[in-house]
Motif scaffolding. Structure first.
Motif, mmCIF file in Angstrom:
data_model
loop_
_atom_site.group_PDB
_atom_site.id
_atom_site.type_symbol
_atom_site.label_atom_id
_atom_site.label_comp_id
_atom_site.label_asym_id
_atom_site.label_seq_id
_atom_site.Cartn_x
_atom_site.Cartn_y
_atom_site.Cartn_z
ATOM 1 N N TRP A 83 0.828 -1.205 0.000
ATOM 2 C CA TRP A 83 0.000 0.000 0.000
ATOM 3 C C TRP A 83 0.864 1.258 0.000
ATOM 4 O O TRP A 83 0.537 2.248 -0.667
ATOM 5 C CB TRP A 83 -0.943 -0.002 1.196
ATOM 6 N N ALA A 84 1.966 1.229 0.727
ATOM 7 C CA ALA A 84 2.887 2.373 0.724
ATOM 8 C C ALA A 84 3.467 2.578 -0.676
ATOM 9 O O ALA A 84 3.616 3.725 -1.137
ATOM 10 C CB ALA A 84 4.004 2.144 1.741
ATOM 11 N N HIS A 85 3.777 1.472 -1.358
ATOM 12 C CA HIS A 85 4.290 1.574 -2.728
ATOM 13 C C HIS A 85 3.234 2.169 -3.648
ATOM 14 O O HIS A 85 3.547 2.982 -4.537
ATOM 15 C CB HIS A 85 4.710 0.199 -3.237
ATOM 16 N N LEU A 86 1.975 1.759 -3.451
ATOM 17 C CA LEU A 86 0.911 2.284 -4.301
ATOM 18 C C LEU A 86 0.716 3.781 -4.097
ATOM 19 O O LEU A 86 0.631 4.537 -5.069
ATOM 20 C CB LEU A 86 -0.402 1.540 -4.017
ATOM 21 N N THR A 87 0.655 4.222 -2.855
ATOM 22 C CA THR A 87 0.424 5.653 -2.612
ATOM 23 C C THR A 87 1.587 6.498 -3.142
ATOM 24 O O THR A 87 1.374 7.598 -3.651
ATOM 25 C CB THR A 87 0.208 5.928 -1.116
ATOM 26 N N ASP A 113 -12.911 16.693 -7.372
ATOM 27 C CA ASP A 113 -12.904 17.811 -8.316
ATOM 28 C C ASP A 113 -11.763 18.787 -8.035
ATOM 29 O O ASP A 113 -11.292 19.490 -8.930
ATOM 30 C CB ASP A 113 -14.243 18.561 -8.254
ATOM 31 N N SER A 114 -11.315 18.818 -6.787
ATOM 32 C CA SER A 114 -10.211 19.719 -6.431
ATOM 33 C C SER A 114 -8.845 19.075 -6.699
ATOM 34 O O SER A 114 -7.812 19.683 -6.422
ATOM 35 C CB SER A 114 -10.308 20.112 -4.953
ATOM 36 N N GLY A 115 -8.852 17.841 -7.202
ATOM 37 C CA GLY A 115 -7.597 17.172 -7.532
ATOM 38 C C GLY A 115 -6.996 16.369 -6.398
ATOM 39 O O GLY A 115 -5.843 15.905 -6.491
ATOM 40 N N LYS A 116 -7.747 16.172 -5.330
ATOM 41 C CA LYS A 116 -7.251 15.416 -4.190
ATOM 42 C C LYS A 116 -7.533 13.929 -4.367
ATOM 43 O O LYS A 116 -8.606 13.540 -4.824
ATOM 44 C CB LYS A 116 -7.903 15.918 -2.899
ATOM 45 N N VAL A 117 -6.545 13.102 -3.999
ATOM 46 C CA VAL A 117 -6.728 11.650 -4.060
ATOM 47 C C VAL A 117 -7.591 11.215 -2.889
ATOM 48 O O VAL A 117 -7.371 11.617 -1.744
ATOM 49 C CB VAL A 117 -5.372 10.915 -4.020
ATOM 50 N N ASN A 118 -8.587 10.389 -3.170
ATOM 51 C CA ASN A 118 -9.502 9.899 -2.132
ATOM 52 C C ASN A 118 -9.361 8.385 -2.036
ATOM 53 O O ASN A 118 -9.891 7.647 -2.853
ATOM 54 C CB ASN A 118 -10.940 10.294 -2.477
ATOM 55 N N TYR A 119 -8.626 7.926 -1.015
ATOM 56 C CA TYR A 119 -8.416 6.499 -0.832
ATOM 57 C C TYR A 119 -9.514 5.904 0.058
ATOM 58 O O TYR A 119 -9.938 6.550 1.027
ATOM 59 C CB TYR A 119 -7.068 6.218 -0.165
ATOM 60 N N PRO A 120 -9.964 4.697 -0.214
ATOM 61 C CA PRO A 120 -10.931 4.048 0.682
ATOM 62 C C PRO A 120 -10.245 3.669 1.988
ATOM 63 O O PRO A 120 -9.015 3.531 2.046
ATOM 64 C CB PRO A 120 -11.366 2.812 -0.106
ATOM 65 N N ALA A 121 -11.032 3.493 3.044
ATOM 66 C CA ALA A 121 -10.472 3.177 4.358
ATOM 67 C C ALA A 121 -10.380 1.679 4.616
ATOM 68 O O ALA A 121 -9.448 1.208 5.267
ATOM 69 C CB ALA A 121 -11.313 3.836 5.455
ATOM 70 N N ALA A 122 -11.333 0.917 4.123
ATOM 71 C CA ALA A 122 -11.408 -0.514 4.435
ATOM 72 C C ALA A 122 -10.411 -1.318 3.605
ATOM 73 O O ALA A 122 -10.103 -0.971 2.457
ATOM 74 C CB ALA A 122 -12.819 -1.034 4.209
ATOM 75 N N VAL A 129 -8.434 -1.650 -5.056
ATOM 76 C CA VAL A 129 -7.730 -0.543 -5.723
ATOM 77 C C VAL A 129 -6.345 -0.997 -6.173
ATOM 78 O O VAL A 129 -5.915 -0.710 -7.299
ATOM 79 C CB VAL A 129 -7.616 0.674 -4.784
ATOM 80 N N PHE A 130 -5.656 -1.726 -5.290
ATOM 81 C CA PHE A 130 -4.315 -2.198 -5.641
ATOM 82 C C PHE A 130 -4.359 -3.109 -6.866
ATOM 83 O O PHE A 130 -3.524 -2.997 -7.774
ATOM 84 C CB PHE A 130 -3.691 -2.956 -4.465
#
Length: 313
Positions: A83-87, A113-122, A129-130
């Protein structure tokens, strides 16, 4: 006004039942409960047998709970590096796609819309995603993926990471299964125990009326009478990684409940001498006489601890 305090945790409640039975047996036919138990259709030997059956389910619950936490920790251990590699890779691609970061959606990454990455928590959603992210990278032929220079420079092997994610997924499946089994054992325990707990409360209230002029006598039966005029409240506390803290004014008969994600260590009084009681995640520790002041330690050096306790303060 004094009030009867019934322990919140199961083990302390069983201890209270055993004290009631012991005192009733010791007094024999002179016990003030003799006629009352008949009137209320309470058979203490039946309650004792029910307690034994409930304890069997509670032991299974505790074991399964511990196993589930072990699986969860293994899952997290396997998943942390991928996960660290993915982010890190996503941050690189944000630079690569500067001005068109919505392109990251094709990699399975949600961009606001503001360009921020939104990662799921679970975990389940993160592992999905990975998988999508890796599949997109692998869809480019002949190492032509725009991510490849970053992976090479950072010495990241997505195939090796994928193997770790598979291990994490296997452990997550076991974590989910054992956690559910633990909940099932809790329900079975409670189904057996709740009628007995009702009997305990009924007996306690009767003895409170009987010994209204000498409520300390209830101590002979194992009951705790709280004479504190302040209203008790459920207090939520947090401990930073490695932190030690003293808590006073806790209600005897109440419990400390670990609502965090790491075990906590509990010591009687204001010191950390001796062997601590370990409260596992999701478990309770009944506060008996002498535990109105305790020292709580968070042994984790990485994760914050969190617990609740009934307090007079």
């Amino acid at each position: 006004m004094a009030r009867l305090t019934i322990p919140e945790d199961f083990n302390s409640q069983v201890t209270l039942l055993n004290n009631i039975i012991a005192q009733n047996t010791a007094l024999g036919t002179s016990s003030p409960l003799t006629a009352f138990l008949v009137q209320q259709n309470i058979v203490l030997t039946n309650d004792e047998a029910a307690a034994t059956a409930a304890q069997t389910h509670d032991a299974a619950r505790a074991l399964l709970k511990k196993q589930s936490e072990n699986y969860r920790q293994l899952r997290d251990n396997y998943f942390t590096a991928p996960w660290a590699h993915l982010t890190g890779s996503v941050q690189f691609l944000k630079t690569f796609y500067k001005g068109n970061t919505k392109e990251l959606g094709n990699w399975g990454i949600t961009i606001t819309d503001s360009g921020k990455v939104n990662y799921p928590a679970a975990f389940t959603q993160r592992s999905a995603v990975f998988i999508t992210f890796t599949a997109k990278h692998n869809s480019y032929p002949d190492n032509s993926s725009p991510l490849q220079p970053f992976l090479t420079l950072q010495n990241i092997n997505l195939d090796a990471d994928s193997a770790l994610v598979e291990q994490a997924t296997t452990n997550n499946t076991s974590f989910t299964a054992t956690a559910q089994q633990s909940e099932n054992e809790t329900e079975l325990r409670n189904q057996i125990w709740m009628p007995v707990l009702t009997h305990i409360k009924t007996i306690g209230n009767y003895l409170m009326k009987l010994f209204s002029n000498n409520q300390k006598a209830l101590g002979n039966w194992g009951f705790v009478v709280d004479e504190n005029t302040q209203k008790a409240r459920l207090r939520t506390s947090k401990l930073k990684p490695g932190e030690t803290s003293v808590y006073a004014g806790l209600i005897v008969g109440g419990s400390i409940t670990n609502i965090g994600t790491v075990d906590i260590h509990l010591y009687k009084g204001e010191t950390t001498t001796g062997t601590p009681s370990i409260i596992h995640v999701g478990e309770q520790f009944g506060l008996v006489k002498g535990y109105s002041t305790v020292t709580v330690v968070n042994p984790s050096t990485l994760i914050e601890a969190k617990f609740t306790a009934l307090s007079a303060h």
